[in-house]
Design an enzyme around this catalytic site. Structure first.
Site, PDB file in Angstrom:
ATOM      1  N   ARG A  64       0.224  -7.396  -5.077  1.00  0.00           N
ATOM      2  CA  ARG A  64      -0.574  -8.101  -4.102  1.00  0.00           C
ATOM      3  C   ARG A  64      -1.117  -7.270  -2.965  1.00  0.00           C
ATOM      4  O   ARG A  64      -0.313  -6.421  -2.552  1.00  0.00           O
ATOM      5  CB  ARG A  64       0.286  -9.412  -3.775  1.00  0.00           C
ATOM      6  CG  ARG A  64       1.560  -8.896  -2.933  1.00  0.00           C
ATOM      7  CD  ARG A  64       2.320 -10.055  -2.524  1.00  0.00           C
ATOM      8  NE  ARG A  64       1.747 -10.759  -1.306  1.00  0.00           N
ATOM      9  CZ  ARG A  64       2.172 -11.714  -0.761  1.00  0.00           C
ATOM     10  NH1 ARG A  64       3.179 -12.425  -1.127  1.00  0.00           N
ATOM     11  NH2 ARG A  64       1.378 -12.612   0.033  1.00  0.00           N
ATOM     12  N   ASP A  80      -2.170  -7.910   1.480  1.00  0.00           N
ATOM     13  CA  ASP A  80      -2.034  -8.947   2.250  1.00  0.00           C
ATOM     14  C   ASP A  80      -3.350  -9.099   2.988  1.00  0.00           C
ATOM     15  O   ASP A  80      -4.405  -8.772   2.414  1.00  0.00           O
ATOM     16  CB  ASP A  80      -1.235  -8.671   3.325  1.00  0.00           C
ATOM     17  CG  ASP A  80       0.223  -8.425   3.127  1.00  0.00           C
ATOM     18  OD1 ASP A  80       0.841  -9.052   2.082  1.00  0.00           O
ATOM     19  OD2 ASP A  80       1.123  -7.418   3.518  1.00  0.00           O
ATOM     20  N   TYR A 123      -2.333   4.430  -1.855  1.00  0.00           N
ATOM     21  CA  TYR A 123      -2.730   3.521  -0.565  1.00  0.00           C
ATOM     22  C   TYR A 123      -3.426   4.509   0.337  1.00  0.00           C
ATOM     23  O   TYR A 123      -3.096   5.627   0.271  1.00  0.00           O
ATOM     24  CB  TYR A 123      -1.781   2.695   0.120  1.00  0.00           C
ATOM     25  CG  TYR A 123      -1.322   1.358  -0.779  1.00  0.00           C
ATOM     26  CD1 TYR A 123      -2.232   0.203  -0.323  1.00  0.00           C
ATOM     27  CD2 TYR A 123      -0.320   1.456  -1.611  1.00  0.00           C
ATOM     28  CE1 TYR A 123      -1.593  -0.901  -1.169  1.00  0.00           C
ATOM     29  CE2 TYR A 123      -0.066   0.448  -2.421  1.00  0.00           C
ATOM     30  CZ  TYR A 123      -0.942  -0.868  -2.001  1.00  0.00           C
ATOM     31  OH  TYR A 123      -0.441  -1.983  -2.654  1.00  0.00           O
ATOM     32  N   ARG A 168       2.214   0.026   6.027  1.00  0.00           N
ATOM     33  CA  ARG A 168       1.537  -0.389   7.434  1.00  0.00           C
ATOM     34  C   ARG A 168       2.849  -0.030   8.393  1.00  0.00           C
ATOM     35  O   ARG A 168       2.374   0.533   9.554  1.00  0.00           O
ATOM     36  CB  ARG A 168       1.156  -1.860   7.530  1.00  0.00           C
ATOM     37  CG  ARG A 168       0.064  -1.990   6.605  1.00  0.00           C
ATOM     38  CD  ARG A 168      -0.321  -3.596   6.651  1.00  0.00           C
ATOM     39  NE  ARG A 168      -0.449  -4.338   7.892  1.00  0.00           N
ATOM     40  CZ  ARG A 168      -0.269  -5.513   7.964  1.00  0.00           C
ATOM     41  NH1 ARG A 168      -0.261  -6.452   6.935  1.00  0.00           N
ATOM     42  NH2 ARG A 168      -0.111  -6.007   9.236  1.00  0.00           N
TER      43      ARG A 168
END
Length: 253
Positions: A50, A52, A110, A204
């Protein structure tokens, strides 16, 4: 029945993440609706993971089982014609029945982008986090290296994490800069993290902490001491979602 795997890019600005949520617009919902319009089938899309709300993807991977006989080479164009403009399927292929986009994944990358300098890039404002004041990029690069290897990343994940194990392996962590933009007096700084998997908000929180290193509020060695603390409160804030992008997902040949 065929198991079809697709690679999809999307601008996550308008979506409440990838995964279906009641009463909210998500990328998964759009994909499943597009497939239903195309084939008449109600399918369940399985993603590599997933993302966000507000997070983007260059290379999200998903698979689904279908009875449709549409040639696989036509799937991407046919589905794109039934998707919003901010979601684009880039590739489709037939995979073995046992293939599972999440469980079969071996490595993910990422990218987090920071617009470092005086002015933001107006046209990339939903893809970059703007940081106008000085950053020590060399110290940030050094800090990233303390994350490489197998570690317990509990300090760098949200307290809302539901995974039983918080041990993950980071294979590569690097910081790259685009050429300096003289008009904007700024540059795009890209942080790449490639690993076996990632915890909830892990990238993050790493970036939020790394920004404090760049600002001189922490040292590069603090990135390791935070790992060793095994305490979310020891790390920095969670960086804004719009700078984050799922860059690539890797599978066995």
């Amino acid at each position: 029945m065929r198991n079809i795997c697709m690679t999809v890019s999307y601008d996550g600005t308008a979506y409440h993440g990838f995964q279906v949520q009641p009463g909210k617009i998500t990328v998964q919902e759009c994909l499943e609706q597009g497939i239903k319009i195309l084939t008449g089938e109600e399918v369940k899309v399985i993603s590599s993971g997933r993302t966000d709300a507000g997070v983007h993807s260059r290379g999200q991977v998903f698979n689904f089982v279908t009875a449709s006989q549409i040639p696989v080479e036509r799937w991407a164009l046919a589905l794109n014609a039934r998707l919003p403009d901010d979601i684009v399927v880039r590739h489709a292929r037939i995979v073995p029945d046992h293939f599972h986009a999440r469980r079969s994944a071996k490595r993910k990358t990422y990218r987090y982008t920071i617009r470092y300098g005086k002015y933001p890039d107006l046209f990339k404002r939903y893809m970059e986090f703007h940081h106008p004041t000085r950053l020590d990029l060399d110290e940030m690069r050094e800090g990233l290296q303390h994350l490489v290897g197998q570690h317990d990343f509990v300090s760098y994940c949200s307290v809302r994490n539901t995974k039983k194990s918080t041990v993950r392996t980071i294979y590569e962590a690097r910081l790259e800069c685009d050429p300096w933009d003289e008009d904007l007096k700024s540059t795009a700084v890209h942080i790449y993290l490639s690993g076996s998997g990632f915890l909830y908000n892990m990238v993050r929180i790493i970036v939020g902490t790394l920004l404090q290193v760049g600002e001189g509020k922490r040292t590069s060695l603090d990135m390791r001491s935070i790992l060793e603390a095994k305490d979310r409160a020891s790390a920095g804030p969670t960086a804004m979602p719009h700078g984050l992008m799922l860059w690539e997902v890797f599978y066995p040949e």
